[in-house]
Design an enzyme around this catalytic site. Structure first.
Site, PDB file in Angstrom:
ATOM      1  N   LYS A 258       0.825  -1.204   0.000  1.00 34.08           N
ATOM      2  CA  LYS A 258       0.000   0.000   0.000  1.00 34.08           C
ATOM      3  C   LYS A 258       0.865   1.262   0.000  1.00 34.08           C
ATOM      4  O   LYS A 258       0.502   2.268  -0.616  1.00 34.08           O
ATOM      5  CB  LYS A 258      -0.945  -0.004   1.198  1.00 34.08           C
ATOM      6  CG  LYS A 258      -2.093  -0.986   1.052  1.00 34.08           C
ATOM      7  CD  LYS A 258      -2.941  -1.003   2.282  1.00 34.08           C
ATOM      8  CE  LYS A 258      -3.989  -2.110   2.185  1.00 34.08           C
ATOM      9  NZ  LYS A 258      -4.646  -2.326   3.475  1.00 34.08           N
TER      10      LYS A 258
ATOM     11  N   LYS B  31     -17.360   2.011  19.930  1.00 32.97           N
ATOM     12  CA  LYS B  31     -17.295   0.694  20.589  1.00 32.97           C
ATOM     13  C   LYS B  31     -16.455   0.720  21.868  1.00 32.97           C
ATOM     14  O   LYS B  31     -16.472  -0.238  22.648  1.00 32.97           O
ATOM     15  CB  LYS B  31     -16.746  -0.349  19.609  1.00 32.97           C
ATOM     16  CG  LYS B  31     -17.720  -0.650  18.476  1.00 32.97           C
ATOM     17  CD  LYS B  31     -17.132  -1.599  17.463  1.00 32.97           C
ATOM     18  CE  LYS B  31     -18.156  -1.957  16.390  1.00 32.97           C
ATOM     19  NZ  LYS B  31     -18.641  -0.785  15.634  1.00 32.97           N
TER      20      LYS B  31
ATOM     21  N   GLY C 100     -18.541   4.168   3.995  1.00 28.30           N
ATOM     22  CA  GLY C 100     -17.708   3.747   2.873  1.00 28.30           C
ATOM     23  C   GLY C 100     -16.308   3.313   3.226  1.00 28.30           C
ATOM     24  O   GLY C 100     -15.523   2.990   2.333  1.00 28.30           O
TER      25      GLY C 100
ATOM     26  N   ARG D 204     -13.085   1.101   4.425  1.00 25.58           N
ATOM     27  CA  ARG D 204     -12.724  -0.264   4.048  1.00 25.58           C
ATOM     28  C   ARG D 204     -13.185  -1.263   5.108  1.00 25.58           C
ATOM     29  O   ARG D 204     -12.944  -1.089   6.290  1.00 25.58           O
ATOM     30  CB  ARG D 204     -11.201  -0.352   3.869  1.00 25.58           C
ATOM     31  CG  ARG D 204     -10.731  -1.617   3.186  1.00 25.58           C
ATOM     32  CD  ARG D 204      -9.237  -1.611   2.984  1.00 25.58           C
ATOM     33  NE  ARG D 204      -8.539  -1.725   4.252  1.00 25.58           N
ATOM     34  CZ  ARG D 204      -7.520  -0.959   4.601  1.00 25.58           C
ATOM     35  NH1 ARG D 204      -7.097  -0.031   3.801  1.00 25.58           N
ATOM     36  NH2 ARG D 204      -6.922  -1.127   5.760  1.00 25.58           N
TER      37      ARG D 204
END
Length: 332
Positions: free
Chosen positions: A45, A132, A175, A177
């Site tokens: 990446k 979370k 949107g 990943r």
């Protein structure tokens, strides 16, 4: 924003992820940084990103490294002014099945970054958290809560140094990943007639990447050190999101996955009385003796209202829910 990053050296951890790449682009195209350090462990990446943003054409330094590696982080943070900490192990099922990996990245990695920042006297560090982390029921949330506590407490470790740490906590980024929208779209492209739904009652906070970046930059500018910044953002019903993507009101009910909640919370009732409320966000103040309210940003001091009545800021009881037509506009 321009004055915040102009002539500054910025390090972004997890810089090849969805948030990291968008953050990099935003800073490059809207300000004149001295240097941006791209810090991540994914060499592929980084190579792909370097094809778009070459070190020869942009003030970028590609730094291959893992936040689990304290010595590597110490070197990467040298002469850095601002750190945006986006690196994390985020997938709930993967974290449940690989708990030591999640702990190593989200907790030990956080402490490594704290140590490297203090050692190099970095001015400002802002860490990305998650809804979370409030009243967690899965390991990912528990590790992010622990990470939040570490970053808050780190302000008490700096002594007379200028280094300050704060946190941004928000909900699902549309949107991103591995999130539900790309997953639903892949299913539809593969020929699925009906999408899966865990529970018809399920709700979530949502935020666009543009809004998320704007909020992180605002908090970087306003932070004193120790705050957890929580934006006022809308909720959606997952059932409505499903309708918005597929235009089909039929679905397959599959049940809640291990570690999932029906609704997410960003401010638990127990923490609400330690909040300041602004027009478009809340600040959870540290419950520690060193927190100096006199040093808080003047605008926050002027416009912030102390919360006097306990409340829970959850995706279920949110005042703003997006209807299906609004969701459709957002996900385009």
């Amino acid at each position: 924003m321009k004055s915040l990053f102009n002539n500054k050296s910025i390090l972004i951890t997890g810089a090849t992820g969805y948030f990291g790449v968008n953050c990099l682009e935003k800073i490059l195209f809207n300000s004149k940084p001295k240097k941006i350090v791209v810090y991540s462990r994914d060499e592929l990446k980084q190579f792909q990103l370097s094809q778009r943003f070459s070190e020869n054409d942009f003030p970028i330094r590609y730094f291959l490294g893992d936040i689990r590696d304290r010595e590597r982080l110490i070197r990467a943070c040298s002469n850095v002014d601002i750190i945006i900490h986006a690196a994390a192990m985020k997938q709930v099922p993967a974290s449940e099945y690989n708990p030591t990996e999640c702990i190593a990245t989200n907790i030990i990695g956080a402490q490594n970054l704290i140590d490297a920042s203090i050692y190099n006297e970095v001015s400002k560090i802002i860490a990305l958290s998650t809804d979370k982390a409030a009243n967690p029921i899965n390991l990912y949330g528990a590790t992010k809560l622990c990470s939040d506590k570490l970053f808050v407490a780190a302000n008490n470790l700096v002594g007379r140094k200028k280094t300050r740490f704060s946190i941004v906590r928000y909900g699902n980024v549309l949107g991103s990943r591995g999130s539900i929208i790309p997953y639903f779209r892949e299913l539809l492209l593969s020929g699925a007639k009906r999408l899966p739904l865990t529970d018809e009652r399920m709700t979530r906070f949502i935020i666009t990447i543009e809004e998320g970046l704007k909020f992180v930059f605002k908090c970087l500018d306003k932070m004193s050190g120790g705050e957890i910044f929580v934006p006022k953002i809308p909720s959606i019903k997952i059932k409505d999101l499903l309708y918005a993507i597929s235009n089909n009101k039929e679905f397959d009910l599959i049940g809640i996955r291990p570690g999932e909640k029906l609704h997410e919370t960003m401010i638990p009732k127990e923490e609400s009385l330690n909040c300041l409320e602004m027009k478009d966000f809340y600040i959870i103040q540290p419950m520690l003796s060193w927190w100096d309210r006199k040093k808080i940003d003047p605008n926050i001091k002027k416009y912030g209202k102390k919360v006097l009545k306990p409340f829970e800021y959850s995706s279920e009881n949110n005042k703003v829910f997006l209807p299906v037509p609004e969701i459709k506009k957002l996900i385009k």
